[in-house]
Design a protein around this motif. Sequence first.
Motif, PDB file in Angstrom:
ATOM      1  N   ARG A   1      -3.985  -0.833  -4.120  1.00  0.00           N
ATOM      2  CA  ARG A   1      -2.772  -0.641  -3.327  1.00  0.00           C
ATOM      3  C   ARG A   1      -3.061  -0.789  -1.837  1.00  0.00           C
ATOM      4  O   ARG A   1      -2.291  -1.423  -1.104  1.00  0.00           O
TER       5      ARG A   1
ATOM      6  N   THR B   1      -3.617  -4.481  -1.066  1.00  0.00           N
ATOM      7  CA  THR B   1      -2.350  -5.216  -1.140  1.00  0.00           C
ATOM      8  C   THR B   1      -1.511  -4.967   0.104  1.00  0.00           C
ATOM      9  O   THR B   1      -0.992  -5.914   0.721  1.00  0.00           O
ATOM     10  N   ASP B   2      -1.381  -3.709   0.482  1.00  0.00           N
ATOM     11  CA  ASP B   2      -0.593  -3.383   1.677  1.00  0.00           C
ATOM     12  C   ASP B   2      -1.234  -3.977   2.934  1.00  0.00           C
ATOM     13  O   ASP B   2      -0.532  -4.472   3.822  1.00  0.00           O
TER      14      ASP B   2
ATOM     15  N   ALA C   1       0.548  -6.839   5.193  1.00  0.00           N
ATOM     16  CA  ALA C   1       0.862  -6.553   6.592  1.00  0.00           C
ATOM     17  C   ALA C   1       0.288  -7.632   7.505  1.00  0.00           C
ATOM     18  O   ALA C   1       0.944  -8.072   8.463  1.00  0.00           O
TER      19      ALA C   1
ATOM     20  N   ILE D   1       6.081  -7.763  -1.966  1.00  0.00           N
ATOM     21  CA  ILE D   1       5.263  -7.129  -3.006  1.00  0.00           C
ATOM     22  C   ILE D   1       6.211  -6.632  -4.092  1.00  0.00           C
ATOM     23  O   ILE D   1       6.915  -5.641  -3.881  1.00  0.00           O
TER      24      ILE D   1
ATOM     25  N   GLY E   1       6.690  -2.884  -4.880  1.00  0.00           N
ATOM     26  CA  GLY E   1       5.997  -2.162  -3.818  1.00  0.00           C
ATOM     27  C   GLY E   1       6.960  -1.592  -2.794  1.00  0.00           C
ATOM     28  O   GLY E   1       8.172  -1.824  -2.848  1.00  0.00           O
ATOM     29  N   GLY E   2       6.439  -0.818  -1.875  1.00  0.00           N
ATOM     30  CA  GLY E   2       7.271  -0.244  -0.821  1.00  0.00           C
ATOM     31  C   GLY E   2       7.618   1.207  -1.068  1.00  0.00           C
ATOM     32  O   GLY E   2       7.403   1.760  -2.153  1.00  0.00           O
ATOM     33  N   GLU E   3       8.173   1.833  -0.065  1.00  0.00           N
ATOM     34  CA  GLU E   3       8.477   3.258  -0.107  1.00  0.00           C
ATOM     35  C   GLU E   3       9.483   3.605  -1.192  1.00  0.00           C
ATOM     36  O   GLU E   3       9.376   4.648  -1.854  1.00  0.00           O
TER      37      GLU E   3
ATOM     38  N   GLU F   1       7.733   3.670  -4.508  1.00  0.00           N
ATOM     39  CA  GLU F   1       6.714   4.718  -4.537  1.00  0.00           C
ATOM     40  C   GLU F   1       7.360   6.075  -4.822  1.00  0.00           C
ATOM     41  O   GLU F   1       6.782   6.913  -5.523  1.00  0.00           O
TER      42      GLU F   1
ATOM     43  N   HIS G   1      -2.303  -6.018  -8.202  1.00  0.00           N
ATOM     44  CA  HIS G   1      -1.001  -6.211  -7.566  1.00  0.00           C
ATOM     45  C   HIS G   1      -0.864  -7.679  -7.185  1.00  0.00           C
ATOM     46  O   HIS G   1      -1.868  -8.380  -7.003  1.00  0.00           O
TER      47      HIS G   1
ATOM     48  N   ILE H   1       1.189 -10.357  -4.515  1.00  0.00           N
ATOM     49  CA  ILE H   1       2.004 -10.548  -3.320  1.00  0.00           C
ATOM     50  C   ILE H   1       2.641 -11.932  -3.409  1.00  0.00           C
ATOM     51  O   ILE H   1       1.940 -12.933  -3.597  1.00  0.00           O
TER      52      ILE H   1
END
Length: 887
Positions: A93, A96-97, A101, A115, A118-120, A123, A222, A224
């Motif tokens: 993770r 990937t982040d 970015a 992603i 993915g993301g807030e 999560e 993951h 992207i």
Amino acid sequence: MKREIDATVGNALTRWVAFVRRHAVTVNTALLVATVGLGAYAALNLGVNSDTVQLLDDDLPSQRALREFAELFPILNNALLVVVDAETPELARAATDGVAAALRSQPEWFRDVHIPGGGEFFERNGLLYRDVEDLEDFADHLARVQPILAELERDASIGQLAVLVQQALEHRSAEDDAPEYWSRILDRVSHATVSVYEEVPLAVSWEELLLAGTALDPTTRHVILVDPVLDYTSLLAAGRSIQRIRDAAAQAGFGPEQGVRVRVTGNPALNYDEMWGIAWDVGVAGVFCFLLVATVLYRALRSVALVVASLATLLAGLVWTAAVAAAGVGHLNLVSIAFAVLFIGLGVDFTIHLGMSYAARRRDGTDHATALGDAARQVGSSLVLCAFTTAMGFYSFVPTDYKGVAELGLIAGTGMVVILFQTLTFFPALVSSWLRFDPHPEDQVRLRFEPRTFGWIDRRGAAVRFASAALALVSLVLVTRTEFDPDVVKLRDPESESVQAFEDLLARNDHTSPWFANVLVSDLKAAESIEERYRQLPAVGRVVSLLDYVPEDQEEKREILGDLLFMLDTGAGARAEAPPPVEEQIAALRQLRDFLGRPGIGEENSALGQSAARLRAELQHFLNRAEFSGQSEAALAQLEELLLGQLPDHIARLRRALDPQEVTLANLPAELRTRMLTPDGRARVQIFPRENLTGELALKRFVDAVYAHSPEATGLAVNLVEFGHATERSLQQALVTATLLITVLLVLLWRRVWETLLVLLPLSLGALLTVGTMVLLGIEWNFANVIVVPLLLGIGVDSGIHLVHRAVEGARRPTELLGTTTARAVAYSAFTTIASFGSLAFSSHRGMASLGILLVIGMLAMLFSNLITLPALLAWRPPGTGAKTSE
């Protein structure tokens, strides 16, 4: 009629060659200047189109659907897939982040970076998308480890962890149903103690410890999705984008040394590796086949001067053809980039026939002028006819929907006219001036086959005809079993990173699979209706629209998660202000070490017993090394960081995940809505397969099932199958067109059906033998090797025309025909073609390799048909079908 045409063409060519001979130096100079100029033009204007989507006609329904869909949802065919694999979920993770970015900070190279999952938002709310049964299973598991988590929150030290592990193992009952869980914990502690003294230590994953083995097993992979800026005028359109992704990963500190592997795949990456491999292979094959052709030419002509003249003629023709490609097409594609190898293999036939005829006369004592004129008269009309029939075979691809071979057909077909001109102009000019051929009287090289070599055909002609007919019938049965494989991934180098990553994604067959179908419907209500229909299909595994991002049974799921959150918070307190003294923690480790040596922890050969033994050995090693170095405190701090450093963050993430918000269509992320819904309300429906699509039949089953309900569907999987259908149609159309044109031309020129059949029957037999052998060897049609049969038609018809032309001149019996220089020239032409095309068989690109293998098989089949079957048919020629004249 044929004799009149032959005489007219022969006389015209004799006069042309005589003119060239008289002005040889001027002609050479003019052609060299023109070649240099055309070479410069080709170098400046001949580009490369590496966009595989443009290999099909733009007006095809599948192409129109693709363009319309790409305008609404740009990440589709041209997306790069960055596959991130790591040794732990946390590391995967973070990598990937970090990479995502870094790519978002380069909008000039990457238009969009996404992603999936993915993301807030995901999560926090991701657990709502799991089944109720999965969450109940997770609740049971979390209840088992909650006391350990609560104690570690109060005292997150190595000593406390050692005490908790020992207590848990002491109180394990024989009926405990989680020995694998405790085995996993012991192994992670073992690995951490080893990692303390490694250059790049790897932290323990608490996600794995808490979730592995449950329905919520965390992923270490993951993907992207990246929409790159591609330069299709470059041979390597995605080259710079791919390199920037690699640089971003390296600069962010995520590489193999850190336990992370970042791979790039997707259509642009596959094309990048393919073009790089093909360019290299074709370049090497071009040089290699050029050397092989030179060797065979010397064997055929036995003269350095004639070989150099032939090769110079070939190179000039190649340069002129490249200029034609630049002017007529403007670029090379993934198929037409191989035209150079094909041109060498086909073009050398012309100089071999003219050169061997000329050399035979010179060695028989004929002067240069007479020998050159007689050679042009004898083989000239055949060369002209061969050039046009071969060009017809190539031009028959031009009107087809498969633009890849259509462009190749235009380039190669024109190349046949170019090499005819060069052979009748540049070659005579060279041997008349700078490369004179003056054989010595003792240099009597026999350029004909010995009569005894093929004398058995005279005696066994009926048996040869019967055997040929039997082979044709067997091959005809086998032809019905041919299959076309639309999987372009199978064509690429299996060792390339993009292919391996792509096949890994296909094998998992989950939401990261790059092969799925897209359907665009009027609104979400229509999406709901079509989803229900697709879910009933056996070939469909999962159907997703924006509606599916609103989880079902949210109230029940949130209640389960709320109970888990309450349980996790029960008993949790603040961490101790100061960790226990080092001596106390070392003592706890020693006590755990001693405890692990006691009998009864697990069966000796069980997973738990072996894990306990490993941990005991590693703890002993750790304690010895820490005490010996005198740096126990530093070693202990490092071990604590590896084992417990990520625990607070993980518990915090777990608490957020256990407290999700209610998800509605209104509060879905804007980024998700733009990927699933157009501004005017039209909805995207994604249809994923049930089977692994690496098998061609599974791919076709899936696409056929989708098309049965939605003919307007698009997507990579759909386009591949449609690409295959268009290619098959193009092949059939080109074969029928070429066969009809060649047949009509031969009948019109020769006005004799039997002589036309003498060309076409062996040609058909060679094609059938090629395809039949292909079936026996398990080789399938693909996008690269579909040009084999049209190529063989062009090559085979040339040989047949030369042999029948010589037979009509008077060589009626097999031994008479095969005793001519024409027969030997046909054999050497086949050998040069095999040498040139055979070099492709060693390509790392599986499509090119299959093309090379089939061309070699086809050339051997054509050689058999023309040098064995055709002479046997000639001996069977009905009375009155031809007159015998002296040579």
